[in-house]
Design an enzyme around this catalytic site. Structure first.
Site, PDB file in Angstrom:
ATOM      1  CB  ILE A 117      -0.977  -0.013   1.208  1.00 41.79           C
ATOM      2  CG1 ILE A 117      -1.947  -1.194   1.065  1.00 41.79           C
ATOM      3  CG2 ILE A 117      -1.733   1.301   1.313  1.00 41.79           C
ATOM      4  CD1 ILE A 117      -2.803  -1.466   2.290  1.00 41.79           C
TER       5      ILE A 117
ATOM      6  CB  CYS B  55       3.876   0.217   9.363  1.00 46.12           C
ATOM      7  SG  CYS B  55       3.353   1.283  10.699  1.00 46.12           S
TER       8      CYS B  55
ATOM      9  CB  SER C 269      -2.215   1.253   8.940  1.00 48.17           C
ATOM     10  OG  SER C 269      -1.510   1.187   7.728  1.00 48.17           O
ATOM     11  NE  ARG C 270      -6.046  -3.911  11.034  1.00 49.64           N
ATOM     12  CZ  ARG C 270      -6.374  -3.923   9.750  1.00 49.64           C
ATOM     13  NH1 ARG C 270      -6.563  -2.778   9.111  1.00 49.64           N
ATOM     14  NH2 ARG C 270      -6.566  -5.052   9.117  1.00 49.64           N
TER      15      ARG C 270
ATOM     16  CG  ASP D 207     -10.647   3.912   6.514  1.00 46.12           C
ATOM     17  OD1 ASP D 207     -11.814   4.336   6.388  1.00 46.12           O
ATOM     18  OD2 ASP D 207     -10.300   2.762   6.183  1.00 46.12           O
TER      19      ASP D 207
ATOM     20  CD  GLU E 150     -11.531  -0.227  13.186  1.00 45.54           C
ATOM     21  OE1 GLU E 150     -10.917   0.807  12.882  1.00 45.54           O
ATOM     22  OE2 GLU E 150     -11.694  -1.184  12.410  1.00 45.54           O
TER      23      GLU E 150
ATOM     24  CG  HIS F  51     -11.594  -0.441   8.756  1.00 44.08           C
ATOM     25  ND1 HIS F  51     -10.919  -0.870   9.871  1.00 44.08           N
ATOM     26  CD2 HIS F  51     -10.873  -0.907   7.695  1.00 44.08           C
ATOM     27  CE1 HIS F  51      -9.858  -1.555   9.507  1.00 44.08           C
ATOM     28  NE2 HIS F  51      -9.803  -1.592   8.191  1.00 44.08           N
TER      29      HIS F  51
HETATM   30  P1  NAI Z   1       2.721  -4.929   3.639  1.00 41.05           P
HETATM   31  O1  NAI Z   1       3.057  -6.087   4.523  1.00 41.05           O
HETATM   32  O2  NAI Z   1       2.856  -5.071   2.163  1.00 41.05           O
HETATM   33  O3  NAI Z   1       3.624  -3.662   4.063  1.00 41.05           O
HETATM   34  C1  NAI Z   1       3.813  -3.276   5.395  1.00 41.05           C
HETATM   35  C2  NAI Z   1       5.170  -2.572   5.472  1.00 41.05           C
HETATM   36  O4  NAI Z   1       5.325  -2.043   6.786  1.00 41.05           O
HETATM   37  C3  NAI Z   1       6.356  -3.518   5.215  1.00 41.05           C
HETATM   38  O5  NAI Z   1       7.197  -2.989   4.221  1.00 41.05           O
HETATM   39  C4  NAI Z   1       7.051  -3.574   6.572  1.00 41.05           C
HETATM   40  O6  NAI Z   1       8.463  -3.740   6.455  1.00 41.05           O
HETATM   41  C5  NAI Z   1       6.681  -2.205   7.141  1.00 41.05           C
HETATM   42  N1  NAI Z   1       6.877  -2.100   8.565  1.00 41.05           N
HETATM   43  C6  NAI Z   1       6.804  -3.059   9.521  1.00 41.05           C
HETATM   44  N2  NAI Z   1       7.108  -2.549  10.720  1.00 41.05           N
HETATM   45  C7  NAI Z   1       7.371  -1.222  10.524  1.00 41.05           C
HETATM   46  C8  NAI Z   1       7.762  -0.164  11.390  1.00 41.05           C
HETATM   47  N3  NAI Z   1       7.938  -0.360  12.702  1.00 41.05           N
HETATM   48  N4  NAI Z   1       7.951   1.051  10.855  1.00 41.05           N
HETATM   49  C9  NAI Z   1       7.800   1.267   9.530  1.00 41.05           C
HETATM   50  N5  NAI Z   1       7.444   0.290   8.654  1.00 41.05           N
HETATM   51  C10 NAI Z   1       7.228  -0.933   9.162  1.00 41.05           C
HETATM   52  O7  NAI Z   1       1.263  -4.486   4.036  1.00 41.05           O
HETATM   53  P2  NAI Z   1       0.221  -3.629   3.186  1.00 41.05           P
HETATM   54  O8  NAI Z   1      -0.591  -4.538   2.338  1.00 41.05           O
HETATM   55  O9  NAI Z   1       0.914  -2.490   2.555  1.00 41.05           O
HETATM   56  O10 NAI Z   1      -0.770  -3.111   4.339  1.00 41.05           O
HETATM   57  C11 NAI Z   1      -0.330  -2.225   5.353  1.00 41.05           C
HETATM   58  C12 NAI Z   1      -1.392  -2.146   6.431  1.00 41.05           C
HETATM   59  O11 NAI Z   1      -2.548  -1.518   5.912  1.00 41.05           O
HETATM   60  C13 NAI Z   1      -1.918  -3.509   6.920  1.00 41.05           C
HETATM   61  O12 NAI Z   1      -1.083  -4.047   7.932  1.00 41.05           O
HETATM   62  C14 NAI Z   1      -3.281  -3.183   7.452  1.00 41.05           C
HETATM   63  O13 NAI Z   1      -3.183  -2.911   8.819  1.00 41.05           O
HETATM   64  C15 NAI Z   1      -3.652  -1.905   6.709  1.00 41.05           C
HETATM   65  N6  NAI Z   1      -4.822  -2.093   5.845  1.00 41.05           N
HETATM   66  C16 NAI Z   1      -5.891  -1.270   6.027  1.00 41.05           C
HETATM   67  C17 NAI Z   1      -7.024  -1.393   5.236  1.00 41.05           C
HETATM   68  C18 NAI Z   1      -8.199  -0.486   5.379  1.00 41.05           C
HETATM   69  O14 NAI Z   1      -9.271  -0.758   4.803  1.00 41.05           O
HETATM   70  N7  NAI Z   1      -8.105   0.624   6.098  1.00 41.05           N
HETATM   71  C19 NAI Z   1      -7.109  -2.450   4.225  1.00 41.05           C
HETATM   72  C20 NAI Z   1      -5.889  -3.220   4.066  1.00 41.05           C
HETATM   73  C21 NAI Z   1      -4.813  -3.047   4.871  1.00 41.05           C
END
Ligand code: NAI
Length: 330
Positions: free
Chosen positions: A155, A205, A233-234, A258, A263, A295
């Site tokens: 993302i 993240c 994210s969360r 979001d 929540e 969300h």
């Molecule tokens: P991803 O796993 O592809 O990328 C997450 C990145 O965060 C990785 O590159 C990782 O190295 C990095 N990371 C881990 N710990 C970190 C830290 N302490 N500081 C900085 N970076 C760190 O995950 P993706 O698909 O990009 O999703 C990210 C987050 O988005 C998910 O974990 C989820 O919580 C959230 N999300 C929210 C949605 C929504 O509808 N609002 C829908 C889908 C995901």
């Protein structure tokens, strides 16, 4: 396979029923959220399908295993709501949907930025009320501003590409550098440096013990005064009370989110006829420079279709005893 869907909504039923024409699983849609009080509904189902705010803590997992459930399919990417160690000990197999549309979430994050910067929520209501004054709607050019991206996975990478199109300077913090982002010209730096330099900070993240309250009183002191914070994210990445204090002093200029720490008691339900008991949420809502969505960043047609396909595919692989690449291990 017979699958019980918890927290199911009409749109889940449509997308899963359509997709299931290719899989022929037996789908049973249940409205309640999965909690220790509702877990008994899973009795007799070898598989359950859960969503973001379902409770998959120790008590629920023990009851699921006791009832004979073997498989837990998360129809989301995040897995902060499940105790994977307990699931492993109980012999429960957990799968998820690691990616369904990074574009959906990245685009929503950009939507929040534009909404806050150009005050589109106020402008929309004003014009409908025949108020065509511009006072209070002043924004800033995104072109030339510094955007700090925390987490440059799937993302974060999409988000970086979009913000580059706006002509922004891109900073990022992530323990793992992303080569696509490096090619885009993203500069990696440590968190304090990113916080100090960024005009807009966007969180991409995961929520894990290390990132819980990543944005707190200490980090908010370090940000550029008047900066914008975006969280798609969360909720647990942010200490909401600290954000409220920073909004009150003006140290934080804008907050778009979001997601929200508490929540699960609010989002995905129509509570318009009830009195919200969460004072922190109500206070947050009262700021003119805060935009909250419930969300919905993932909520596009493409994402729902991909979620259904991957979830049913995951369960089909498990049913056939095949390895599933989307299996989660502690
Ligand atoms: P991803 O796993 O592809 O990328 C997450 C990145 O965060 C990785 O590159 C990782 O190295 C990095 N990371 C881990 N710990 C970190 C830290 N302490 N500081 C900085 N970076 C760190 O995950 P993706 O698909 O990009 O999703 C990210 C987050 O988005 C998910 O974990 C989820 O919580 C959230 N999300 C929210 C949605 C929504 O509808 N609002 C829908 C889908 C995901």
């Amino acid at each position: 396979m017979k699958i019980a869907f918890f927290s199911s909504k009409p749109y889940d039923q449509v997308s899963f029923n359509n997709t299931n024409q290719r899989f022929h699983h037996e789908l049973v849609f249940l409205e309640p959220r999965l909690t220790p009080d509702t877990v008994s509904l899973a009795a007799g189902f070898p598989a359950i399908c859960a969503f973001i705010n379902d409770d998959l803590g120790e008590a629920v997992l023990k009851q699921l295993a006791h009832n004979g459930t073997q498989y837990i399919a998360l129809r989301c990417a995040g897995f902060n709501n499940i105790n994977l160690e307990v699931a492993r000990k109980l012999g429960l197999t957990v799968v998820r949907v690691p990616a369904y549309s990074p574009y959906a979430v990245a685009e929503h994050a950009v939507g929040l930025i534009l909404m806050l910067n150009r005050k589109l929520y106020r402008a929309y209501n004003r014009v409908r009320d025949d108020n065509f004054a511009l006072n209070g709607l002043l924004g800033f050019d995104l072109h030339g501003k510094t955007v700090g991206i925390i987490g440059t996975g799937k993302i974060g990478e999409c988000f970086a590409k979009i913000m580059q199109g706006f002509g922004c300077r891109l900073l990022a913090h992530d323990p793992q550098e992303n080569s696509v982002c490096l090619d885009l010209g993203v500069q990696y730096t440590d968190l304090p440096d990113l916080l100090t330099q960024a005009d807009v900070i966007s969180l991409h993240c995961p929520l894990v013990p290390d990132t819980y309250h990543l944005i707190n009183t200490n980090s908010l002191v370090q940000i550029k005064p008047g900066a914008m914070l975006i969280n798609t994210s969360r909720g647990g990445l942010i200490d909401t009370r600290a954000v409220i204090e920073a909004l009150k002093t003006g140290q934080l200029g804008y907050f778009g989110t979001d997601v929200y720490e508490e929540e699960e008691n609010l989002f995905f339900e129509d509570l318009s006829d009830t009195v919200i008991q969460d004072d922190t949420f109500q206070l947050l809502q009262s700021f003119p420079n805060v935009v909250i969505t419930a969300h919905q960043a993932f909520f596009t047609q493409e994402a729902l279709g991909n979620i259904a396909t991957t979830t049913l595919d995951n369960l089909q692989a498990l049913e056939k005893g095949k390895a599933c690449t989307n299996q989660l291990c502690p």
